[in-house]
Scaffold this motif. Structure first.
Motif, mmCIF file in Angstrom:
data_model
loop_
_atom_site.group_PDB
_atom_site.id
_atom_site.type_symbol
_atom_site.label_atom_id
_atom_site.label_comp_id
_atom_site.label_asym_id
_atom_site.label_seq_id
_atom_site.Cartn_x
_atom_site.Cartn_y
_atom_site.Cartn_z
ATOM 1 N N PHE A 265 0.826 -1.211 0.000
ATOM 2 C CA PHE A 265 0.000 0.000 0.000
ATOM 3 C C PHE A 265 0.859 1.260 0.000
ATOM 4 O O PHE A 265 0.383 2.331 -0.363
ATOM 5 C CB PHE A 265 -0.926 0.001 1.219
ATOM 6 N N HIS A 266 2.118 1.151 0.395
ATOM 7 C CA HIS A 266 3.005 2.308 0.456
ATOM 8 C C HIS A 266 3.504 2.727 -0.931
ATOM 9 O O HIS A 266 3.907 3.862 -1.147
ATOM 10 C CB HIS A 266 4.195 1.996 1.370
ATOM 11 N N VAL A 267 3.479 1.802 -1.877
ATOM 12 C CA VAL A 267 3.961 2.088 -3.235
ATOM 13 C C VAL A 267 3.153 3.244 -3.819
ATOM 14 O O VAL A 267 1.926 3.181 -3.896
ATOM 15 C CB VAL A 267 3.826 0.843 -4.139
ATOM 16 N N SER A 268 3.829 4.310 -4.227
ATOM 17 C CA SER A 268 3.090 5.504 -4.635
ATOM 18 C C SER A 268 3.977 6.464 -5.406
ATOM 19 O O SER A 268 5.201 6.356 -5.396
ATOM 20 C CB SER A 268 2.546 6.197 -3.371
ATOM 21 N N ALA A 269 3.319 7.424 -6.061
ATOM 22 C CA ALA A 269 4.049 8.530 -6.700
ATOM 23 C C ALA A 269 4.053 9.760 -5.801
ATOM 24 O O ALA A 269 4.718 10.742 -6.114
ATOM 25 C CB ALA A 269 3.390 8.873 -8.033
ATOM 26 N N LEU A 270 3.326 9.694 -4.684
ATOM 27 C CA LEU A 270 3.188 10.862 -3.815
ATOM 28 C C LEU A 270 4.411 11.032 -2.920
ATOM 29 O O LEU A 270 5.033 10.047 -2.511
ATOM 30 C CB LEU A 270 1.938 10.727 -2.937
ATOM 31 N N PRO A 271 4.739 12.260 -2.570
ATOM 32 C CA PRO A 271 5.889 12.503 -1.682
ATOM 33 C C PRO A 271 5.613 11.975 -0.278
ATOM 34 O O PRO A 271 4.471 11.919 0.162
ATOM 35 C CB PRO A 271 6.028 14.032 -1.685
ATOM 36 N N ASP A 272 6.683 11.576 0.399
ATOM 37 C CA ASP A 272 6.575 11.073 1.760
ATOM 38 C C ASP A 272 7.699 11.672 2.595
ATOM 39 O O ASP A 272 8.621 12.304 2.060
ATOM 40 C CB ASP A 272 6.658 9.535 1.757
ATOM 41 N N HIS A 273 7.652 11.467 3.900
ATOM 42 C CA HIS A 273 8.710 11.923 4.796
ATOM 43 C C HIS A 273 10.041 11.330 4.342
ATOM 44 O O HIS A 273 10.108 10.175 3.902
ATOM 45 C CB HIS A 273 8.390 11.482 6.224
ATOM 46 N N THR A 274 11.108 12.099 4.433
ATOM 47 C CA THR A 274 12.414 11.650 3.908
ATOM 48 C C THR A 274 12.877 10.341 4.535
ATOM 49 O O THR A 274 13.564 9.546 3.886
ATOM 50 C CB THR A 274 13.486 12.731 4.149
ATOM 51 N N THR A 275 12.492 10.077 5.784
ATOM 52 C CA THR A 275 12.889 8.824 6.445
ATOM 53 C C THR A 275 12.344 7.613 5.706
ATOM 54 O O THR A 275 12.962 6.547 5.687
ATOM 55 C CB THR A 275 12.377 8.805 7.901
ATOM 56 N N PHE A 276 11.190 7.770 5.089
ATOM 57 C CA PHE A 276 10.516 6.643 4.447
ATOM 58 C C PHE A 276 10.446 6.813 2.928
ATOM 59 O O PHE A 276 9.611 6.204 2.270
ATOM 60 C CB PHE A 276 9.098 6.496 5.004
ATOM 61 N N LYS A 277 11.312 7.659 2.410
ATOM 62 C CA LYS A 277 11.263 7.990 0.982
ATOM 63 C C LYS A 277 11.446 6.747 0.116
ATOM 64 O O LYS A 277 12.325 5.926 0.352
ATOM 65 C CB LYS A 277 12.350 9.007 0.654
ATOM 66 N N SER A 278 10.611 6.621 -0.880
ATOM 67 C CA SER A 278 10.681 5.484 -1.801
ATOM 68 C C SER A 278 11.543 5.822 -3.011
ATOM 69 O O SER A 278 11.674 6.985 -3.393
ATOM 70 C CB SER A 278 9.272 5.104 -2.264
ATOM 71 N N LEU A 279 12.092 4.796 -3.590
ATOM 72 C CA LEU A 279 12.948 4.955 -4.770
ATOM 73 C C LEU A 279 12.453 4.060 -5.892
ATOM 74 O O LEU A 279 11.849 3.022 -5.645
ATOM 75 C CB LEU A 279 14.395 4.600 -4.397
#
Length: 1026
Positions: A265-279
């Motif tokens: 559910f975390h997979v996204s194009a939306l920005p997130d907190h830098t600690t949890f930033k997706s790549l």
């Protein structure tokens, strides 16, 4: 003559097939295939038992165990070997189909089937106990942290396209033989497969941890779908320790990062907190330096992100749907969803702690998934809405719904009503104290289920649970993300304004400090712009997403209105408590979504808006049903978006011009709301009302142009002349005076700032910080003038077009002097001595149009003069001691001639000025005739002679009726002690009125006698002279 090939016996055929499948031989062979293993010891044992050295189904398992247990050079790892056996069995099975001997074919099919079953069984044994078979070369493989089966699961679900619009970069896996995966998971006991599945789920979770929409999440997601499609896989998933970890310290972010489904559910194009930033970073890769990119490139990125995210939504909804269909796993899914919702309730706050709350990406994804789960009951006729039980809000113990602000009821009223409710469910009745019940609900969420043992007796249909869960998820997800997006856009705008200011200063007086500030701001704006485009890509450009959400809120609206008897007016006198206790955000979210959708191209295509229109008209002016004035004001904002000339949607015109409730109630309710909004109850209510009334004014201006609504407006003004219409008029005048006065004063301040900045020498001598502050103040003043002047123009415009056809309310005793004073004040500002000080270089920039304003003011004068059948308006004009000046009428007429106003209007205006002059003279004569007026005859507020004295019941003070009525239009309290007061509470002071009338008659009589004596005396003198 050729000899025929000798026919092999069934035993020989079986031996050949099994040797090919298992790659073993019981006799030394010159075969060059290095994979074939000679089982020498096994062969010796078979010979010692007196059997032939031929493989058979009876020896199959024995041979397989010996092959797996032995240490053979060049042998494959156990799992690879076993799956190879299955593949070879599959291949042999295809060959068998061509056998002509039916009996032999059937026998060999049984052999192959048994071989496949055996290899699958030993695959399970090996994966559950890796140390059981193999040693030496395979130690590292067996000790790996990743399931050995994972590559084969990936191979089973492999696709030619994965990741961001291209060939997947991750391991494609190993393609298993057809049927292997299904046979592996289909028929087996739970205990043997559960450890294998648990490891697979952990591996899948790890493979998508902090992966963005650009990464390869699709292969693991397909693998997840595959595993839960097997009943044993579904059961294993919901029983996994990481399905939903328990504990009081578990927060929303922990669920997202540690549960099996969370990272998906975390997979996204939306920005997130830098600690949890997706790549990979979506903003950086797709939208960096977007202003320099070709529109086609941006559109391609938008389309691809929308496509991959919809694949995610579809797949995750399929996973949940599969689990929900089974009674064995349904409760676990509902428990999981409730825990995610409850533990993230603080996402609704303005300031969100993203270290303890799940990401926007997760909740937007969950919003999309929940909407898909709702589709079966979102049919056009909403036939299943009766299955939604409103009592779930009070007695459902899975979701925490009670603490949220209700539409009208206070928390105490909710508690009292529930305790009195005779229809309470048995389980709910066990909670004698509802407050305790709410506390237990809060505590229960930490255990996961959110239910006590007693509350488990209450069963609600899935449709009901899904409905309320979706409402909460949308509130915390889609709607919260819209709010975040708006704040982001505002942040960008503020930074761009600051950047513009700094660049202007840099151009005047360059400095390294300014250069550094400019560079820092430009980087910030670039980063924020990337984030903005990410929001657009995943949400705003996904029309289907918005449409699904609107369908859900249509159900919400119809369901809520059914509690008050359906779409009909007037509403019942008493608001049903079920409706009053519903969470306020149910309607607020619907309104917010409508506003967003209305501003998107094609955002309302195919949406049925009638039900929304009905709800808005029914409740926008009903504080007895919806207490929050800002929520009712938001309804007007929706209607504002639907004005046909603005919306661009042809469908919205029929909502205003052919809608039954609209034609009958819309204008009436808008006028009522205009009045109600004076007191919002917030600390900022004085300024809030202007924004709200701006929306109402724009809507009323449009409705005035629709004949049916204009007729309704005239009828309301006639019926409510002393009621809501008079209040509306009073507040409209108050606002117009304040806004125009504020604007004109700000113009004078702005001109002073302009003069400072124009003196270049003196300006550049000032410190850079002071110049920056003064420049910011200048821009702030510009914005204030633009806003205030626009609102003032709207108010004056409304006074102008309504006074032409509805003059009577303006001329009521309690209103006429107020109106005259306003017009005189405006006239003084526009053509009086200070008019030149209001000249601006670019007045249009500030919405300041003095010529148009003067025309409208003069037309209001003329319209009221035309409707003044009692000829009281000239006297009211001349009575204004603050702004009235007879010369202003001539000055205004001169200006009107120069700007091309209609000659007849100018003539009527000049005539009114002349009559006002006469009235002024008459008033002076009357004042002189009355002489010194006794204090008891003077109104204590205005200090003018009372004409209709009334006693205030609380303070026992007598005042003039028009004066106190004018006061009550704005404030329903006694001005002397602040106690409640309304016009119908006023007590006529008949005795005092008679004395005042007698005093006036007496003074006028004295004046008349004096005049007559003066005439006689003059005549006698003339005779003597002659």
């Amino acid at each position: 003559m050729a000899t025929s090939k000798p026919q092999r016996s069934p035993q020989e055929v079986e031996d050949i097939i099994l040797r090919k499948i298992f790659l073993v031989t019981l006799a030394e062979s010159a075969d060059t295939d290095s994979r074939i293993v000679y089982l020498e010891l096994t062969a010796a044992e078979i010979l010692s038992e007196g059997n032939n050295l031929m493989l058979s189904r009876d020896l199959m398992e024995r041979v397989l165990i010996d092959r797996l247990s032995g240490s053979f050079q060049s042998a494959e790892p156990p799992l690879q070997y076993l799956i190879g056996c299955y593949r070879r069995a599959y291949d042999e099975g295809k060959k068998i189909t061509s056998m002509k001997d039916k009996n032999l074919r059937l026998e060999m099919e049984i052999v192959v089937k048994q071989a496949k079953k055996l290899t699958v069984s030993y695959c399970r044994i090996h994966l559950a106990n890796p140390e059981l078979f193999g040693s030496g070369n395979f130690d590292n493989i067996s000790k790996s942290n990743v399931s050995l089966l994972l590559p084969y699961v990936f191979g089973e679900v492999a696709s030619t396209v994965d990741g961001f619009g291209g060939v997947g970069t991750s391991n494609k896996g190993i393609k298993p033989p057809p049927g292997f995966i299904e046979e592996f998971f289909r028929d087996s006991d739970f205990d043997s497969l559960d450890p294998i599945l648990k490891q697979l789920y952990e591996d899948l979770r790890g493979s998508v941890l902090q992966v963005s929409a650009l990464g390869n999440f699709q292969q693991p997601l397909r693998a997840l779908m595959l595993l839960v499609s097997f009943p044993i896989g579904a059961k294993s998933l919901v029983n996994h320790p990481w399905w939903l970890r328990k504990g009081d310290s578990l927060n929303g972010r922990a669920i997202e990062m540690t549960s099996i489904l969370g990272p998906f559910f975390h997979v996204s194009a939306l920005p997130d907190h830098t600690t949890f930033k997706s790549l990979p970073d979506v903003g950086q890769q797709c939208f960096s330096e977007a202003s320099t990119r070709r529109p086609a490139d941006l559109l391609s990125s938008f389309t691809t992100i929308k496509t991959v995210m919809n694949n995610l939504y579809d797949s995750l909804s399929q996973v949940l749907l599969t689990l929900l269909k089974s009674t064995e796993t349904r409760e676990n899914v509902l428990e999981y969803l409730a825990e995610v919702i409850n533990k993230n309730s603080s996402r609704a706050h303005l300031e969100v702690d993203y270290m303890s709350c799940a990401s926007s990406g997760m909740f937007v994804n969950l919003s999309a998934v929940m909407l898909r789960l709702c589709e079966p009951f979102l049919d056009a006729n909403l036939t299943k809405r009766e299955k939604i039980d409103p009592k779930y809000v009070f007695y459902g113990n899975r979701l925490i719904l009670r603490p949220y602000t209700a539409l009208h009821a206070s928390e105490g009223e909710v508690v009292e009503w529930i305790n009195k409710d005779p229809g309470k469910d048995k389980s709910a009745a066990q909670y004698s104290d509802v407050q305790n019940h709410m506390l237990q609900s809060h505590k229960a969420t930490s255990s996961g289920s959110g239910q006590s043992s007693n509350a488990r007796n209450t069963k609600y249909l899935f449709i009901c649970e899904c409905f309320f869960m979706t409402a909460r998820v949308l509130n915390l997800g889609l709607l919260k993300t819209f709010s975040d997006f708006k704040l982001l856009v505002q942040d960008i705008s503020r930074r761009e304004d600051t950047l513009s200011t700094l660049k202007a200063l840099q151009g005047q007086s360059p400095s390294p400090q300014l250069e550094l500030g400019i560079s820092h701001l430009e980087k910030e704006i670039e980063l924020y712009s990337q984030k903005k485009l990410c929001y657009e890509a995943q949400i705003l450009r996904d029309g289907d997403f918005i449409q699904r959400a609107l369908s859900f809120y249509r159900l919400m609206v119809v369901w809520l209105v059914s509690m008050v008897g359906g779409f009909k007016m007037p509403l019942p006198k008493d608001c049903p408590m079920e409706f009053a206790c519903m969470p306020e955000h149910f309607i607020e979210d619907a309104m917010e979504l409508l506003i967003i959708a209305s501003r998107l191209p094609r955002g309302l295509d195919g949406v049925v808006l009638d039900d929304f229109m009905n709800l808005i008209i029914m409740f926008m002016a009903s504080p007895e049903y919806i207490k929050n004035p800002f929520l009712r004001a938001k309804m007007v904002e929706v209607l504002n978006c639907w004005i046909p000339r603005r919306s661009g949607f042809s469908v919205t015109a029929s909502l205003f011009e052919g809608h039954r409730l609209s034609l009958e109630y819309l204008v009436r309710n808008l006028l009522k709301l205009y009045v109600d909004i004076e007191f919002t109850g917030s600390h900022n209510q004085f300024y809030d009302k202007f924004n709200i009334r701006h929306n109402i004014a724009e809507l009323l201006e449009y409705l005035w142009q629709v004949p049916s609504h204009r007729n309704a407006w005239r009828q309301i003004a006639k019926e409510e002349e002393k009621g809501v219409y008079l209040n509306f008029l009073n507040f409209l005048i108050n606002d117009s005076i304040f806004l125009l006065d504020e604007s004109l004063n700000k113009i004078l301040e702005l001109k002073e700032l302009e003069a400072e900045m124009a003196n270049v020498v003196e300006w550049e001598r000032r410190p850079a910080q002071e110049r920056e502050e003064r420049t910011r103040l200048f821009r702030s003043q510009e914005n204030i003038i633009q806003i205030d002047m626009k609102l003032a123009n709207e108010g004056v415009s409304m006074l102008a077009y309504t006074s032409e056809q509805i003059a009577a309310p303006f001329l009521l005793p309690e209103m006429v002097e107020r109106v005259a004073s306003m017009l005189n004040y405006f006239l003084l500002q526009l053509v009086g001595p200070q008019r030149k000080s209001l000249s601006l270089k670019d007045p249009e920039k500030y919405e300041f149009r003095p010529k148009q304003l003067l025309k409208q003011i003069v037309r209001i004068y003329v319209h009221l003069a035309r409707g003044d059948v009692k000829n009281i308006f000239p006297a009211a004009i001349s009575k204004d001691g603050r702004s009235y000046n007879e010369q202003l009428f001539g000055a205004a007429a001169d200006v009107l001639r120069r700007i091309g106003e209609d000659g007849s209007v100018i003539h009527e205006f000049i005539d009114l000025g002349a009559r006002a002059k006469v009235a002024a003279t008459e008033a002076m004569d009357t004042e002189e005739a009355l002489g010194e007026i006794p204090d008891e005859f003077l109104d204590p507020i205005q200090y003018t002679l009372m004409k209709d004295p009334v006693l205030l019941p609380s303070s026992k003070i007598t005042v003039d009726r028009p004066v106190i009525q004018r006061h009550l239009l704005s404030d329903s309290t006694d001005p002397f002690n602040r106690s409640h007061l309304t016009a119908d509470m006023l007590i006529p002071n008949i005795e005092l009125k008679a004395r005042i009338e007698e005093f006036v008659r007496s003074q006028e009589s004295k004046k008349r006698l004096q005049s007559e004596k003066g005439v006689i005396h003059t005549s006698n003198e003339e005779m003597l002279i002659e």
